[in-house]
Design an enzyme around this catalytic site. Structure first.
Site, PDB file in Angstrom:
ATOM      1  N   VAL A  59     -69.292 -39.900  14.261  1.00  0.00           N
ATOM      2  CA  VAL A  59     -69.327 -41.323  14.597  1.00  0.00           C
ATOM      3  C   VAL A  59     -67.935 -41.926  14.733  1.00  0.00           C
ATOM      4  CG1 VAL A  59     -71.608 -41.692  13.596  1.00  0.00           C
ATOM      5  CG2 VAL A  59     -69.563 -42.033  12.169  1.00  0.00           C
ATOM      6  N   TYR A 161     -63.131 -46.806  -0.010  1.00  0.00           N
ATOM      7  CA  TYR A 161     -64.551 -47.032   0.240  1.00  0.00           C
ATOM      8  C   TYR A 161     -64.875 -48.524   0.249  1.00  0.00           C
ATOM      9  CZ  TYR A 161     -69.619 -46.606  -0.338  1.00  0.00           C
ATOM     10  OH  TYR A 161     -70.979 -46.706  -0.171  1.00  0.00           O
ATOM     11  N   LYS A 165     -66.350 -50.773   3.402  1.00  0.00           N
ATOM     12  CA  LYS A 165     -67.641 -51.456   3.345  1.00  0.00           C
ATOM     13  C   LYS A 165     -67.486 -52.979   3.427  1.00  0.00           C
ATOM     14  CE  LYS A 165     -70.271 -47.862   3.195  1.00  0.00           C
ATOM     15  NZ  LYS A 165     -71.201 -47.556   4.307  1.00  0.00           N
ATOM     16  N   THR A 196     -79.460 -41.060  -3.632  1.00  0.00           N
ATOM     17  CA  THR A 196     -79.074 -40.252  -2.490  1.00  0.00           C
ATOM     18  C   THR A 196     -78.602 -38.883  -2.987  1.00  0.00           C
ATOM     19  OG1 THR A 196     -76.835 -41.136  -2.584  1.00  0.00           O
ATOM     20  CG2 THR A 196     -78.420 -42.291  -1.184  1.00  0.00           C
TER      21      THR A 196
END
Length: 255
Positions: A59, A161, A165, A196
């Site tokens: 991506v 991170y 986000k 997850t």
């Protein structure tokens, strides 16, 4: 927008975790689903199980995204639904063991989580805006991006991170405004602690400890609960330009 057999969807990160749950839910509701991921073995297996298709896509690479979308369109037509779940979360402090954060690691997290989300959304929207509008509101498409509670509650070691986000959350409103006249909605979901593969790989006691931090329900979220919210977003035309926390009221501690 009603999820029917006439609707095509693309889900990134669809080989596992939140993306897999979304792909399975959309397929069960009748959508024609294309999964994008870099895990070809798992991605093909999930696609076969749900009657969808798979494309190995990076991506963060605009050319790879374009090829993946071309493959999906040839099979299913232009997707009216794009759900971006692909992401990475390497840990690293601003200064760790006396050394500055690895700049390439930081840049890679931004490329995958933020730039990758934008590339998928923008290239998907390019085709959506040319579609015929459907329904009483003249809708053409829905884009759902995955932020994180780390956008607000970033913990130690999450600088890269959390920044990525926060960027995804920041994209939401301007992108929704950009696409409003074309009937394309944009919403982000900011999940908290979910079961997850990354968390399920931890010892059982650690998982229970993490789940206990969630006020209610005091457990890790189920990926299917994330998928349920995505489906609701797709079906509720007034949800637009907002980032929705899905976190059981948790506010992450510094560590």
């Amino acid at each position: 927008m009603e999820i029917t057999g006439d609707i095509a969807a693309v889900v990134t990160g669809g080989a596992s975790g939140l993306g897999e749950a979304v792909a399975r839910d959309l397929a069960a509701k009748g959508a024609r689903v294309a999964l994008f991921d870099q895990d070809g073995t798992r991605g093909e297996a999930v696609a076969d199980e749900i009657g969808g298709i798979f494309a190995e896509v990076d991506v963060s690479d605009p050319a790879s995204v374009a090829l993946g979308l071309q493959h999906a369109r040839q099979a299913h037509g232009v997707a009216r639904i794009c759900v971006n779940c692909a992401g990475i979360a390497p840990a690293g402090k601003t200064v760790g063991k006396g050394k500055a954060h690895d700049p390439e690691v930081f840049a890679r997290v931004i490329r995958v989580n933020l730039i990758g989300t934008f590339l998928m959304a923008s290239q998907s929207a390019e085709a959506m805006v040319a579609l015929e509008p459907i329904g009483p509101d003249g809708a053409r498409g829905v884009i759902v991006n995955t932020a994180s509670v780390a956008a607000w509650d970033g913990q130690m070691g999450q600088a890269a991170y959390a920044a990525s986000k926060a960027g995804v959350a920041g994209l939401c409103l301007p992108m929704a405004r950009d696409l409003a006249r074309d009937g394309v909605r944009v919403v982000a979901v900011a999940p908290g602690l979910f079961g997850t593969p990354m968390l399920r790989g931890l010892p059982e006691g650690v998982q229970e400890s993490l789940g206990a931090q969630v006020p209610f329900p005091s457990r890790l979220g189920h990926p299917e609960e994330f998928a349920s919210l995505v489906a609701h977003i797709i079906g509720n035309p007034m949800l637009n330009g907002e980032t929705i926390r899905l976190d059981g009221a948790i506010r992450m501690a510094p560590r």
